[in-house]
Write an enzyme that holds these catalytic residues in place. Structure first.
Site, PDB file in Angstrom:
ATOM      1  N   HIS A   3       0.820  -1.213   0.000  1.00  0.00           N
ATOM      2  CA  HIS A   3       0.000   0.000   0.000  1.00  0.00           C
ATOM      3  C   HIS A   3       0.857   1.268   0.000  1.00  0.00           C
ATOM      4  CE1 HIS A   3       0.854   1.078   4.171  1.00  0.00           C
ATOM      5  NE2 HIS A   3       0.665  -0.189   4.499  1.00  0.00           N
ATOM      6  N   GLU A  45      -1.774  -7.013   8.193  1.00  0.00           N
ATOM      7  CA  GLU A  45      -0.394  -6.854   8.631  1.00  0.00           C
ATOM      8  C   GLU A  45      -0.129  -7.645   9.906  1.00  0.00           C
ATOM      9  OE1 GLU A  45       2.552  -6.710   8.158  1.00  0.00           O
ATOM     10  OE2 GLU A  45       3.162  -4.621   7.844  1.00  0.00           O
TER      11      GLU A  45
END
Length: 204
Positions: free
Chosen positions: A9, A79
């Site tokens: 990202h 994550e």
């Protein structure tokens, strides 16, 4: 077998300040949005049988701005869970725990390296039948994608520490002579082409 494209990202305020960010759902910064849009030309014309993202806003928004049609979000792409170390930098943690590394020590109240490896192994198992039909793209986060790359080539989760991964970069997992390999890693999008300069009309 086809390839898996990894997309990290774009920038957030915490990634810019190197703060560990897992479950904190931050948006992209203006620079992060620009980074995500810059991925578009490198992805234009590519077709994927599936585009999976982490459920976090920063991953979903990156996919949208890059022009990737998301087919699903997957919790296993989230994550690394940093637990008590959420929002802290490595330097701050090492002031309290000299020599600490997320790659070997994990996080109190969060995940160990083996736990992260197990869920990314689950993800790879689900992607395997999709690769018979075509390439797949996944949009996620630095540490989780580094573990994914390590597990793809048969290395332990801790080996992800050897693979630096910057914001808004492209990596490619594929095959060579029947073996799983890293075809590309941490590649930034190409710079935009300069617009043609206006020329004065020729005089005869």
């Amino acid at each position: 077998m086809n390839e898996i494209l990894l997309v990290r990202h774009g920038e957030t305020t915490w990634s810019a300040s190197r703060r560990h960010t897992s479950y904190t759902d931050l948006n992209l910064t203006p620079d992060g949005e620009r980074q995500a849009r810059a991925l578009g030309p490198a992805l234009a014309g590519r077709r994927f049988v599936a585009v999976l993202t982490s459920p976090r806003i920063r991953a979903l928004r990156t996919a949208q701005l890059a022009g990737l049609p998301v087919t699903d979000s997957d919790d296993d792409l989230a994550e690394w869970h940093y637990g008590d170390y959420e929002g802290r930098t490595t330097a701050e943690i090492q002031d309290e725990r000299p020599g600490w590394s997320v790659w070997t020590d994990g996080c109190p109240g969060g995940e160990s390296p083996s736990e992260v490896g197990e869920r990314l192994d689950r993800l790879l198992a689900r992607l395997h039948p999709l690769l018979d039909r075509g390439p797949v793209a996944v949009v996620g986060h630095a540490h989780a994608l580094r573990v994914l790359g390590a597990r793809w080539i048969g290395l332990p989760p801790s080996a992800g520490g050897l693979f630096r991964l910057d914001t808004a970069t492209l990596s490619l997992l594929g095959h060579e002579h029947g073996r799983r390999v890293l075809l590309r890693w941490n590649q930034p999008p190409p710079p935009p082409l300069d617009p043609p300069t206006a020329r004065s009309p020729a005089r005869h």
